[in-house]
Scaffold this active site. Structure first.
Site, PDB file in Angstrom:
ATOM      1  N   ASP A 258       1.018  -1.247  -0.063  1.00  0.00           N
ATOM      2  CA  ASP A 258       0.167  -0.045  -0.023  1.00  0.00           C
ATOM      3  C   ASP A 258       0.725   1.178   0.091  1.00  0.00           C
ATOM      4  O   ASP A 258       1.787   1.111   0.856  1.00  0.00           O
ATOM      5  CB  ASP A 258      -0.974  -0.158   1.121  1.00  0.00           C
ATOM      6  CG  ASP A 258      -2.190  -1.243   1.305  1.00  0.00           C
ATOM      7  OD1 ASP A 258      -2.083  -1.947   0.204  1.00  0.00           O
ATOM      8  OD2 ASP A 258      -2.808  -1.117   2.298  1.00  0.00           O
TER       9      ASP A 258
ATOM     10  N   ASP B 124     -15.444  -2.924  -1.359  1.00  0.00           N
ATOM     11  CA  ASP B 124     -15.174  -2.680  -0.124  1.00  0.00           C
ATOM     12  C   ASP B 124     -16.292  -2.365   0.718  1.00  0.00           C
ATOM     13  O   ASP B 124     -17.118  -1.446   0.290  1.00  0.00           O
ATOM     14  CB  ASP B 124     -14.120  -1.483   0.120  1.00  0.00           C
ATOM     15  CG  ASP B 124     -12.751  -1.469  -1.025  1.00  0.00           C
ATOM     16  OD1 ASP B 124     -12.552  -2.775  -1.278  1.00  0.00           O
ATOM     17  OD2 ASP B 124     -12.610  -0.547  -1.749  1.00  0.00           O
TER      18      ASP B 124
END
Length: 242
Positions: free
Chosen positions: A8, A129
């Site tokens: 990330d 998500d």
């Protein structure tokens, strides 16, 4: 089941967030390309990248770091974050990405998903998500009333390569993945489902694999913290690259 180590990217660094909160970022390294090479040398068959700044700003921000990773490894790489138009999709795929992940666009512009999946077969995934089964967008900052399963089923005929399903409340919390919800989604759609969020031990990976319906799992913090030994995990899942 394929294990996807996660890198990330925030401000050019490797970080992990707690439940998607940019204010709760732990920095794990300032050389993403070196981290990618380390994962590759351990035998990983894929890498999962997220441009966190891009997810919030709506356009690529950590492009330089992504390109350095692509130059550093010879395995397929998928990327999400800030990819919301065909120009950006085409740009990333031309630079060597194996797969782009459309998250916010899957909610706000489903026509783009269909167009891209048709133009680039096997190279377009969607990122779903969710909190409590409801989809969130724009870097998880905005809640919707959309049910994850309903949205997944709406793309059944679009040619989407995969669904990356993230349980936001589990992400970065080291509390274990939501195995039941992920497996339920995988059983409800013909699109391969990749689990993300909360994977904190080898037992978690085994539990996901043993459902028999989950195609992959993404892990970040547990690999950086050493809670999961990557070589052991790859051997256990029998997904080590040659």
């Amino acid at each position: 089941m394929i294990l996807y180590p996660a890198i990330d990217l925030k401000d050019g660094q490797c970080v992990r967030l707690l439940r998607g909160d940019m204010a709760q970022a732990t920095v794990f390294g300032d050389d993403p390309a070196a981290q990618a090479k380390s994962f590759r040398e351990a035998g990983c068959a894929w890498l999962h990248l997220v441009d966190l700044n891009g997810a919030f700003e709506g356009h690529p921000v950590n492009a330089a770091a992504v390109e350095e990773i692509l130059d550093a490894v010879d395995i397929p790489v998928q990327l999400g974050g800030g990819i919301r138009d065909m120009e950006t999709i085409e740009m990333w795929l031309s630079k060597g990405l194996a797969r782009v992940i459309l998250g916010t666009a899957a909610v706000e512009n489903p026509g783009l998903v269909r167009e891209a999946a048709s133009a680039f077969p096997g190279q377009v995934a969607i990122g779903l998500d969710a909190r409590a089964g409801k989809v969130a967008t724009r870097g998880w900052a905005e809640a919707t009333v959309l049910n994850v399963t309903d949205l997944a089923e709406s793309f059944e005929d679009a040619g989407v390569a995969a669904i990356i399903y993230t349980d936001i409340d589990r992400d970065g919390a080291m509390e274990g993945p939501n195995v039941a919800a992920t497996a339920a989604l995988a059983r409800a759609t013909q699109i391969p489902v990749i689990a993300s969020g909360g994977v904190s031990s080898l037992d978690d990976l085994v539990a996901l694999s043993e459902t028999g319906v989950i195609a992959g799992a993404i892990s970040g913090r547990a690999l950086y913290d050493g809670a999961i030994e990557l070589g052991t995990a790859l051997s256990t899942l029998n997904c080590r690259a040659t």
